[in-house]
Enzyme design. Structure first.
Site, PDB file in Angstrom:
ATOM      1  N   LEU A   1      39.183  54.997 -43.320  1.00 60.05           N
ATOM      2  CA  LEU A   1      40.016  55.120 -44.520  1.00 60.05           C
ATOM      3  C   LEU A   1      41.483  55.328 -44.142  1.00 60.05           C
ATOM      4  CD1 LEU A   1      40.144  55.226 -47.611  1.00 60.05           C
ATOM      5  CD2 LEU A   1      39.604  57.670 -47.488  1.00 60.05           C
TER       6      LEU A   1
ATOM      7  N   ASP B   1      44.926  67.827 -35.567  1.00 57.35           N
ATOM      8  CA  ASP B   1      43.525  68.263 -35.514  1.00 57.35           C
ATOM      9  C   ASP B   1      43.325  69.307 -36.624  1.00 57.35           C
ATOM     10  OD1 ASP B   1      41.120  69.520 -34.985  1.00 57.35           O
ATOM     11  OD2 ASP B   1      41.399  69.512 -32.806  1.00 57.35           O
ATOM     12  N   ILE B   2      42.426  69.039 -37.547  1.00 59.07           N
ATOM     13  CA  ILE B   2      42.300  69.959 -38.690  1.00 59.07           C
ATOM     14  C   ILE B   2      41.632  71.287 -38.295  1.00 59.07           C
ATOM     15  CG2 ILE B   2      42.434  68.143 -40.435  1.00 59.07           C
ATOM     16  CD1 ILE B   2      39.383  68.444 -40.844  1.00 59.07           C
TER      17      ILE B   2
ATOM     18  N   ALA C   1      36.907  63.694 -41.018  1.00 56.70           N
ATOM     19  CA  ALA C   1      35.567  64.215 -41.325  1.00 56.70           C
ATOM     20  C   ALA C   1      34.623  63.919 -40.173  1.00 56.70           C
ATOM     21  CB  ALA C   1      35.022  63.579 -42.600  1.00 56.70           C
TER      22      ALA C   1
ATOM     23  N   THR D   1      31.384  62.146 -39.812  1.00 59.09           N
ATOM     24  CA  THR D   1      30.702  61.191 -40.699  1.00 59.09           C
ATOM     25  C   THR D   1      29.410  60.608 -40.115  1.00 59.09           C
ATOM     26  OG1 THR D   1      32.075  59.404 -39.848  1.00 59.09           O
ATOM     27  CG2 THR D   1      32.838  60.478 -41.868  1.00 59.09           C
TER      28      THR D   1
ATOM     29  N   TYR E   1      24.959  66.450 -43.263  1.00 65.95           N
ATOM     30  CA  TYR E   1      26.264  65.859 -43.603  1.00 65.95           C
ATOM     31  C   TYR E   1      26.619  66.158 -45.065  1.00 65.95           C
ATOM     32  CZ  TYR E   1      29.490  62.198 -45.161  1.00 65.95           C
ATOM     33  OH  TYR E   1      30.536  61.514 -45.760  1.00 65.95           O
TER      34      TYR E   1
HETATM   35  N1  LIG Z   1      32.222  56.030 -44.347  1.00 72.34           N
HETATM   36  C1  LIG Z   1      31.611  56.135 -45.533  1.00 72.34           C
HETATM   37  O1  LIG Z   1      30.723  55.337 -45.879  1.00 72.34           O
HETATM   38  C2  LIG Z   1      31.995  57.228 -46.486  1.00 72.34           C
HETATM   39  C3  LIG Z   1      32.938  58.178 -46.150  1.00 72.34           C
HETATM   40  N2  LIG Z   1      33.237  59.184 -47.031  1.00 72.34           N
HETATM   41  C4  LIG Z   1      34.252  60.158 -46.695  1.00 72.34           C
HETATM   42  O2  LIG Z   1      35.479  59.471 -46.610  1.00 72.34           O
HETATM   43  C5  LIG Z   1      36.318  60.080 -45.614  1.00 72.34           C
HETATM   44  C6  LIG Z   1      36.806  59.023 -44.653  1.00 72.34           C
HETATM   45  O3  LIG Z   1      35.669  58.429 -44.022  1.00 72.34           O
HETATM   46  P1  LIG Z   1      35.825  57.276 -42.944  1.00 72.34           P
HETATM   47  O4  LIG Z   1      37.251  56.921 -42.756  1.00 72.34           O
HETATM   48  O5  LIG Z   1      34.856  56.223 -43.271  1.00 72.34           O
HETATM   49  O6  LIG Z   1      35.308  58.057 -41.662  1.00 72.34           O
HETATM   50  P2  LIG Z   1      35.644  57.816 -40.113  1.00 72.34           P
HETATM   51  O7  LIG Z   1      34.528  58.471 -39.370  1.00 72.34           O
HETATM   52  O8  LIG Z   1      35.943  56.381 -39.867  1.00 72.34           O
HETATM   53  O9  LIG Z   1      36.995  58.630 -39.926  1.00 72.34           O
HETATM   54  C7  LIG Z   1      37.035  60.009 -39.819  1.00 72.34           C
HETATM   55  C8  LIG Z   1      38.149  60.352 -38.872  1.00 72.34           C
HETATM   56  O10 LIG Z   1      38.255  61.778 -38.784  1.00 72.34           O
HETATM   57  C9  LIG Z   1      38.554  62.073 -37.431  1.00 72.34           C
HETATM   58  N3  LIG Z   1      38.292  63.465 -37.114  1.00 72.34           N
HETATM   59  C10 LIG Z   1      37.126  64.050 -36.760  1.00 72.34           C
HETATM   60  N4  LIG Z   1      37.324  65.357 -36.492  1.00 72.34           N
HETATM   61  C11 LIG Z   1      38.631  65.608 -36.703  1.00 72.34           C
HETATM   62  C12 LIG Z   1      39.457  66.747 -36.575  1.00 72.34           C
HETATM   63  N5  LIG Z   1      38.959  67.925 -36.173  1.00 72.34           N
HETATM   64  N6  LIG Z   1      40.766  66.639 -36.863  1.00 72.34           N
HETATM   65  C13 LIG Z   1      41.302  65.475 -37.241  1.00 72.34           C
HETATM   66  N7  LIG Z   1      40.589  64.341 -37.355  1.00 72.34           N
HETATM   67  C14 LIG Z   1      39.261  64.403 -37.087  1.00 72.34           C
HETATM   68  C15 LIG Z   1      37.688  61.123 -36.673  1.00 72.34           C
HETATM   69  O11 LIG Z   1      38.115  61.032 -35.338  1.00 72.34           O
HETATM   70  P3  LIG Z   1      37.021  60.748 -34.169  1.00 72.34           P
HETATM   71  O12 LIG Z   1      36.498  59.390 -34.468  1.00 72.34           O
HETATM   72  O13 LIG Z   1      37.863  60.863 -32.953  1.00 72.34           O
HETATM   73  O14 LIG Z   1      35.973  61.823 -34.314  1.00 72.34           O
HETATM   74  C16 LIG Z   1      37.917  59.841 -37.455  1.00 72.34           C
HETATM   75  O15 LIG Z   1      39.066  59.162 -36.993  1.00 72.34           O
HETATM   76  C17 LIG Z   1      35.479  61.200 -45.012  1.00 72.34           C
HETATM   77  O16 LIG Z   1      35.781  62.398 -45.668  1.00 72.34           O
HETATM   78  C18 LIG Z   1      34.053  60.823 -45.354  1.00 72.34           C
HETATM   79  O17 LIG Z   1      33.210  61.948 -45.433  1.00 72.34           O
HETATM   80  C19 LIG Z   1      32.631  59.278 -48.267  1.00 72.34           C
HETATM   81  C20 LIG Z   1      31.686  58.369 -48.627  1.00 72.34           C
HETATM   82  C21 LIG Z   1      31.333  57.228 -47.795  1.00 72.34           C
HETATM   83  C1  LIG Z   2      21.317  49.222 -39.601  1.00 72.10           C
HETATM   84  C2  LIG Z   2      20.318  49.299 -40.721  1.00 72.10           C
HETATM   85  C3  LIG Z   2      20.427  50.272 -41.669  1.00 72.10           C
HETATM   86  N1  LIG Z   2      19.523  50.346 -42.681  1.00 72.10           N
HETATM   87  C4  LIG Z   2      19.671  51.390 -43.718  1.00 72.10           C
HETATM   88  C5  LIG Z   2      19.661  52.815 -43.208  1.00 72.10           C
HETATM   89  C6  LIG Z   2      20.425  53.549 -44.283  1.00 72.10           C
HETATM   90  O1  LIG Z   2      19.534  53.950 -45.306  1.00 72.10           O
HETATM   91  C7  LIG Z   2      21.376  52.503 -44.818  1.00 72.10           C
HETATM   92  C8  LIG Z   2      22.826  52.689 -44.400  1.00 72.10           C
HETATM   93  O2  LIG Z   2      22.871  52.921 -43.040  1.00 72.10           O
HETATM   94  P1  LIG Z   2      24.147  53.423 -42.255  1.00 72.10           P
HETATM   95  O3  LIG Z   2      23.650  54.355 -41.232  1.00 72.10           O
HETATM   96  O4  LIG Z   2      24.948  52.251 -41.855  1.00 72.10           O
HETATM   97  O5  LIG Z   2      24.988  54.137 -43.346  1.00 72.10           O
HETATM   98  P2  LIG Z   2      25.233  55.682 -43.573  1.00 72.10           P
HETATM   99  O6  LIG Z   2      25.934  56.206 -42.393  1.00 72.10           O
HETATM  100  O7  LIG Z   2      24.037  56.372 -44.037  1.00 72.10           O
HETATM  101  O8  LIG Z   2      26.264  55.554 -44.795  1.00 72.10           O
HETATM  102  C9  LIG Z   2      26.716  56.720 -45.392  1.00 72.10           C
HETATM  103  O9  LIG Z   2      27.807  57.195 -44.629  1.00 72.10           O
HETATM  104  C10 LIG Z   2      28.315  58.433 -45.089  1.00 72.10           C
HETATM  105  C11 LIG Z   2      29.489  58.804 -44.201  1.00 72.10           C
HETATM  106  C12 LIG Z   2      28.558  58.477 -46.537  1.00 72.10           C
HETATM  107  O10 LIG Z   2      29.314  59.323 -47.014  1.00 72.10           O
HETATM  108  C13 LIG Z   2      27.700  57.658 -47.449  1.00 72.10           C
HETATM  109  O11 LIG Z   2      28.328  57.342 -48.670  1.00 72.10           O
HETATM  110  C14 LIG Z   2      27.169  56.403 -46.803  1.00 72.10           C
HETATM  111  O12 LIG Z   2      28.126  55.386 -46.763  1.00 72.10           O
HETATM  112  O13 LIG Z   2      20.913  51.237 -44.348  1.00 72.10           O
HETATM  113  C15 LIG Z   2      18.489  49.426 -42.784  1.00 72.10           C
HETATM  114  O14 LIG Z   2      17.660  49.491 -43.707  1.00 72.10           O
HETATM  115  N2  LIG Z   2      18.375  48.432 -41.839  1.00 72.10           N
HETATM  116  C16 LIG Z   2      19.248  48.338 -40.794  1.00 72.10           C
HETATM  117  O15 LIG Z   2      19.108  47.413 -39.932  1.00 72.10           O
END
Ligand SMILES: NC(=O)C1=CN([C@@H]2O[C@H](COP(=O)(O)OP(=O)(O)OC[C@H]3O[C@@H](n4cnc5c(N)ncnc54)[C@H](OP(=O)(O)O)[C@@H]3O)[C@@H](O)[C@H]2O)C=CC1
Ligand SMILES: Cc1cn([C@H]2C[C@H](O)[C@@H](COP(=O)(O)OP(=O)(O)O[C@H]3O[C@@H](C)C(=O)[C@@H](O)[C@H]3O)O2)c(=O)[nH]c1=O
Length: 287
Positions: free
Chosen positions: A13, A38-39, A62, A64, A127
């Site tokens: 993001l 670093d948070i 976060a 994640t 998580y």
């Molecule tokens: N990805 C998704 O599908 C979803 C994400 N979200 C939320 O959206 C937000 C953004 O997610 P997304 O961008 O996809 O996640 P990413 O994992 O891509 O990015 C998270 C970033 O936070 C960094 N980070 C971890 N620990 C710290 C720290 N102590 N201080 C500063 N930075 C840190 C990570 O660095 P490093 O890689 O080095 O650990 C990484 O660059 C998060 O709050 C997530 O929970 C919500 C719903 C869905």
């Molecule tokens: C790779 C793969 C995944 N899956 C399923 C597993 C799981 O239920 C779903 C998504 O898998 P992923 O592990 O990619 O996604 P996942 O990390 O669970 O995604 C979640 O991430 C966090 C950070 C969020 O906050 C959520 O909103 C959501 O986006 O797809 C299959 O069924 N077949 C496959 O081959």
């Protein structure tokens, strides 16, 4: 012009914010590197806040890794709860509005109609629990906050389901994908755009908001669309959750009601498949 600091700027993001800011010539966004933002490092954070005196802090940082969090609870709690607490405390001290990103995984997923901001959050994974704990510390410390819950983020940046599917689709003839977990795929660029609009209108409508793209899909539907739009020839077999073992349990239903964000900020939200097509085109242009 007031400043906005983005935490977690190297993540998915965070990189979407960077792209939108660069593409649209938006001023006064600061993207510090993780070692200076670093948070968990309160002294470092204090320096950043004192130096920039930001009007907004966006927390994209976060833990994640949903499955890994089940066995690494301590780190997940630190980043997703303590880190948020640190940011909220500094925001309060420096009169900064905090925009914090949370997740659909705060919900249990045992309902069948879209979840509103008032729906009861009951996480079923580490998580999800740590993200909910992070949400809860904010209003205790701060009045000026937006918590934006979203789900199923993807983009051309970092790791996400779209990129995993494209990689697996190129390697295999057949894939099995869960068809009984439904939510809404959300293009992280659209989410970043929504948050920039909230900042630009200088809103004081603080609180919790749900944001995803429009529509409903299972992971199976999502994967089929990814392969159709990218022209990947792979057979996808729909399976129940019980046939795909994962360390963490995911909600069966996490579709969010977005009425509040749409009405409050006058937004039109793109349909998930339309945004996916844009992302796939951008990925094709990269290759
Ligand atoms: N990805 C998704 O599908 C979803 C994400 N979200 C939320 O959206 C937000 C953004 O997610 P997304 O961008 O996809 O996640 P990413 O994992 O891509 O990015 C998270 C970033 O936070 C960094 N980070 C971890 N620990 C710290 C720290 N102590 N201080 C500063 N930075 C840190 C990570 O660095 P490093 O890689 O080095 O650990 C990484 O660059 C998060 O709050 C997530 O929970 C919500 C719903 C869905
Ligand atoms: C790779 C793969 C995944 N899956 C399923 C597993 C799981 O239920 C779903 C998504 O898998 P992923 O592990 O990619 O996604 P996942 O990390 O669970 O995604 C979640 O991430 C966090 C950070 C969020 O906050 C959520 O909103 C959501 O986006 O797809 C299959 O069924 N077949 C496959 O081959």
């Amino acid at each position: 012009m007031s400043k906005t600091i983005v935490f977690g700027a190297s993540g998915q993001l965070g990189q979407c914010f960077k792209k939108l800011v660069a593409d649209n010539g938006i001023d006064n966004f600061i993207f510090p590197a993780e070692d200076e933002a670093d948070i968990l490092d309160t002294d470092g954070l204090e320096k950043l806040f004192a130096q920039h005196k930001p009007a907004y802090a966006i927390n994209c940082a976060a833990y994640t890794a949903v499955d890994k969090a089940e066995d690494d609870i301590e780190t997940a709690v630190k980043v997703n709860k303590t880190g948020v607490e640190n940011l909220a405390r500094l925001c309060s001290k420096h009169d900064t509005a905090l925009i914090h990103i949370s997740t659909d995984f705060v919900f249990k997923g045992d309902v069948s109609s879209p979840l509103t901001e008032d729906s009861v959050a009951k996480p079923i994974s580490v998580y999800g629990q740590t993200k909910l704990d992070g949400e809860k510390v904010i209003p205790v410390l701060l009045d000026k906050y937006f918590i934006v819950r979203t789900g199923w983020l993807y983009s051309e940046f970092a790791n996400n389901f779209v990129k995993t599917m494209l990689k697996l689709g190129a390697e295999r003839d057949e894939l099995k994908v869960i068809a009984d977990q439904v939510g809404t795929p959300t293009y992280a660029i659209d989410l970043a755009d929504c948050i920039i609009k909230i900042i630009q209108c200088d809103s004081t409508a603080y609180g919790i908001y749900h944001y995803s793209n429009e529509g409903v899909a299972s992971w199976y539907d999502f994967s089929k669309a990814i392969f159709e739009l990218s022209g990947t020839n792979v057979k996808v077999i729909p399976i129940p959750t019980s046939e795909y073992k994962t360390r963490a349990t995911r909600p069966a239903y996490s579709v969010m009601d977005k009425s509040k964000v749409k009405q409050t900020f006058g937004l039109q939200i793109p349909y998930w498949r339309d945004s996916l097509a844009i992302c796939i085109d951008r990925l094709k242009q990269q290759n």
